[in-house]
Each structure stands twice: as structure tokens, then as C-alpha cells.
Design an enzyme around this catalytic site. Structure first.
Site, mmCIF file in Angstrom:
data_model
loop_
_atom_site.group_PDB
_atom_site.id
_atom_site.type_symbol
_atom_site.label_atom_id
_atom_site.label_comp_id
_atom_site.label_asym_id
_atom_site.label_seq_id
_atom_site.Cartn_x
_atom_site.Cartn_y
_atom_site.Cartn_z
ATOM 1 N N HIS A 1 1.734 4.486 -0.730
ATOM 2 C CA HIS A 1 2.338 5.586 0.017
ATOM 3 C C HIS A 1 1.476 6.810 -0.189
ATOM 4 O O HIS A 1 1.225 7.211 -1.323
ATOM 5 C CB HIS A 1 3.750 5.877 -0.513
ATOM 6 N N ASP B 1 3.156 1.196 6.404
ATOM 7 C CA ASP B 1 2.323 2.374 6.684
ATOM 8 C C ASP B 1 2.915 3.280 7.762
ATOM 9 O O ASP B 1 2.187 3.954 8.483
ATOM 10 C CB ASP B 1 0.901 1.965 7.131
#
Ligand code: GDP
Length: 426
Positions: free
Chosen positions: A41, A13
Site C-alpha cells: 500500500h 492496487d
């Protein structure tokens, strides 16, 4: 020719999707080399906001060929659903290729992942329940199904029989569930095979030729260095290597083809799932950072789980960059820190035996480590409109230099917002 691996320095992340999307504009291929639909994503561009789990992040550019490499855990339903989701939002049909050597995540893998996490209860590892651990276990136990197997019925049935012989014992006797019948699994896979057929090819040959032609290739990593099974916070790691060193293996290109390892680092820390996290914040301090982080707060793109957040951990990040072999850093989410008078950065750990270290220790020593902070002056303003380094306040430039010095790797890209254009090159 440039072949760039875009990978994470931390727990995932970090904003790899945004950086890949931005750099894909100049690339011919974007290749996923590991992992499956277990992480997401987030990409925000003119078509809208997207959370990609299975598709490579180059899908928004018609000129880019997006490849699922042999190292990926391919979830066919996610792959098809995400592709259809793009078309619905007006994205032109992307060019997609799937390696015939990529292996398939079976519905059985998801089921076993869920059952095992349930069985472990609070001893679990924070699985996202996408079948990834059972998938990779079967792959390395030589029980996996390659995309190429889907088009050979007799072979497929034989392999499924072999797999079910073992798995049905677990299902019935360990988990107390119904066994799975080969006919039902066969029929699911044959339907998936038909949908997948237009995309399956020998991507190793294709990418080998691309390397020979000097084409520009991005190798897109999932999660980050600290989730690598060998070098991360095992057992709170993922089941495939998240490192740039694995990228040529999982993509199917020569190791010497890689020219850049762009390692993505967030200006603070965030982490989804379990495991030691030394600079983690709690209470209102965490909540303040969490709600300001990312594009709409720090909540997992795949799971929606609130992310654990903390200050930048230079000990973990320096280690993450080292095991990635970082040639440069992309620093993301710098804009998020604009509310702070003073920004803590974790520069060392106090270990339970009373010693201190600035080297990232093995999990057993990490569990009780406490952070040692240094404080950097904040800039107390909105920097999301900056497009060049000289448009940043002195204090923000100082924070960048401070981190660069601690980590020992050049910070080449600085991202000040989730959108494609909110990126500057130093
Ligand atoms: P990835 O898995 O590494 O691609 O990261 P994620 O997409 O899961 O998480 C990154 C989050 O940060 C997403 O919500 C992005 O939209 C967001 N993001 C990326 N770069 C920036 C940035 O520079 N500033 C802000 N505010 N958000 C960013």
C-alpha cells in the site's frame, strides 16, 4: 460505533492504503485480516512516501492501535524492517499488536514459492515469491506455526520436525536442492520470537472489548475481490480471502460488528500479475495511462513490475462490489484521466460463443472475452486541486454519475491525488 472494512473491488492496487490512511485519523484500531507482505500500500503524507507491505496503514497516527489479525501471513523480518524504516523517517513509534494466533511465514515458504515458480516457468501464476501460497497451503494442512508457538521451544521443534519431514522430500527430490536442518530453522525462529515478543497478545480479546466499547475500527483488506480464491479469477487468485465477508474471521470480531464496507475502485483498471483482464490496453495507449497513473506511474509497490493497465471495467467492478457487499465506493485516481478527450468504459463482454453479457463470467469463459465500450466525455484539465464536488468540471461529475449508475453503489469518497488531503466526500 463504526467498523469499516476497506477492501478492493478489482485486482488490487485500487488505492486502499490511501483511503485507510485518510480514514484512520478518526479510528482507534486498524486491523489487517488477511494476506502477507505480497502486496503493498502506497501512502504519501507529511512524513514522506511509504510502501507498506506488512504493517497496517494506521501506523502514522500515534493514537491508532495497529493489529495483525489471526488471518494474516506474518513475515516477521518484513514487519520489523518496516517498523524500523518508519522510525528512521521520523514517524513516532507506532502502536502495534500481533495476534498470538497469526501464523508465521517461514524462510522455507519463500524458498518453496521461488522454486515452484521457477519450476512452472511460463505456466506460473505470477507469484510475488513472498511465500504466501506455500504458507496458506501449510496453514490449511495443519502444518503452520502460530506466533504463540514461538515461545514454547519443545512444541516448536516438534512442529518444525513434522513440517520438514515433508518439505525436505520436495526440496531434495523435486527441486534438487539441499534439505533444511531443523536446528537452523529453530535458531532463525527463536531470534524472530525475541523481536516479536513485545507485540504478541490476545488481539481477539482486545478487539472484542473494543467492539463492546463502541470503538471505531478499520479492517484493511489487501488485493481485491477478483483475487479472492472463491470468487475471483482462480487460479490467478491469491491464497487468502480478500473479501469483507472474511474480514471479521481474519480479524477476530463478530460478523455483525461490520457497519460499512467501503469498496475502493480506481477510475481506470490496473493489475499486477497474470490472469484474464478484459479491458487491458497495449502499446502506446497503455504506456500513456501507465506513466500518468498512481503517484509516479503504475509500477507495483512490492515488485516494481509495470502494472497492466486498461479502462474501467464496469462488469468486473459491479461484480467485485457485489461480492464485497459494498455499502459505498471510494473512487480513486480520477485526476489521472484528465488527459483524455473521451473516456472509454467497458460496459459488457463479448464471449467466444458470440453472446454478450454484462455479468462477470467464470475464468474459463473470461479468457477470450472482448470488451464492449461506451464513451464518456473527458474534462481535459487538472482536477487534483479540487476539494469539493462543485469544484469539479461538469464532465468529471458526469463520469462519476455514469459509473455510479453502472455499478449501482453510492460513490461516497472521490480521490483526486495520492496525498491525504486530495480527497472529497460526496
Ligand atoms: P493499494 O494496494 O490498494 O493501497 O494501492 P497501491 O498503493 O498499490 O496503488 C495505488 C497507487 O495510486 C499508489 O501509487 C497511490 O499513491 C496512488 N493513489 C492513490 N489514490 C490516488 C489518486 O486519487 N490519484 C493519484 N494520482 N494517485 C493515487
Amino acid at each position: 460505533m463504526t467498523v469499516t472494512a476497506i477492501v478492493g473491488a478489482n485486482w488490487g492496487d485500487e488505492g486502499k492504503g490511501k483511503i485507510t490512511d485518510a480514514l484512520a485519523a478518526e479510528s482507534s484500531y486498524v486491523v489487517r485480516f488477511q494476506g502477507g507482505s505480497n502486496a503493498g500500500h502506497t501512502i504519501i503524507n507529511d512524513y514522506g512516501k511509504f510502501a507498506l507491505h506488512m504493517l497496517p496503514s494506521g501506523v502514522f497516527y500515534p493514537g491508532v492501535t495497529n493489529v495483525i489479525g489471526p488471518g494474516v501471513a506474518l513475515d516477521v523480518d518484513s514487519f520489523m524492517a518496516e517498523r524500523d524504516g518508519l522510525l528512521v523517517k521520523g514517524v513516532p513509534a507506532p502502536s502495534l499488536r500481533v495476534s498470538e494466533r497469526a501464523q508465521i511465514v517461514l524462510p522455507l515458504h519463500r524458498l518453496l514459492d521461488e522454486l515452484e515458480e521457477e519450476r512452472l516457468g511460463n505456466r506460473g501464476f505470477g507469484s510475488t515469491k513472498r511465500g504466501i501460497a506455500p504458507f496458506y497451503s501449510d496453514k490449511y494442512a495443519k502444518l503452520g506455526i502460530q506466533a504463540g508457538d514461538l515461545y514454547h521451544d519443545a512444541r516448536l521443534r516438534e512442529k518444525l520436525n513434522q513440517l520438514l519431514e515433508l518439505k525436505n522430500v520436495l526440496l531434495v527430490h523435486l527441486y534438487g536442492k539441499e534439505s533444511v536442518a531443523v536446528d537452523s530453522l529453530m535458531s532463525t525462529l527463536l531470534k524472530q520470537a525475541e523481536k516479536l515478543l513485545p507485540y504478541v497478545c490476545d488481539t481477539t480479546k482486545m478487539l472484542g472489548e473494543a467492539c463492546d466499547n463502541g470503538d471505531t475500527i478499520l479492517l484493511e483488506g489487501q488485493l481485491g475481490a477478483l483475487r479472492d480464491p472463491d470468487h475471483g479469477i482462480y487460479p490467478f487468485s491469491t491464497s487468502s480471502s480478500t473479501l469483507a465477508g472474511f474480514a471479521p474471521v481474519g480479524a477476530g470480531i463478530p460478523p455483525y460488528a461490520i457497519t460499512n464496507v467501503t469498496t475502493v475502485v480506481k477510475a481506470y483498471s490496473s493489475c499486477v500479475g497474470a490472469g484474464p483482464f478484459v479491458s487491458e490496453l497495449a502499446g502506446s495507449e497503455a504506456e500513456q495511462l501507465r506513466k500518468r497513473g498512481g503517484d509516479a506511474g503504475e509500477y507495483g509497490a512490492t515488485t516494481g513490475r509495470p502494472r497492466r493497465v486498461g479502462w474501467l471495467d464496469a462488469v468486473a467492478t459491479r461484480y467485485g462490489c457485489r461480492v464485497q457487499g459494498a455499502t459505498e465506493i471510494a473512487l480513486t485516481n480520477l485526476d489521472v484521466l484528465g488527459y483524455l478527450n473521451s473516456i472509454p468504459v467497458c460496459v459488457g463482454y463479448q464471449l467466444s460463443d458470440g453472446t454478450t453479457t454484462n455479468c462477470f463470467p467464470v475464468t474459463a469463459k473470461l479468457e477470450n472475452a472482448k470488451p464492449i465500450y461506451e464513451y464518456v466525455e473527458g474534462w481535459k484539465c487538472d482536477i487534483s486541486g479540487a476539494r469539493a464536488l462543485n469544484e469539479l468540471p461538469d464532465a468529471a461529475r458526469h463520469y462519476i454519475a455514469f459509473i455510479e449508475n453502472l455499478i449501482g453503489v453510492n460513490i461516497k469518497y472521490i480521490s483526486v491525488g495520492p496525498r491525504r488531503e486530495q480527497l472529497m466526500v460526496k
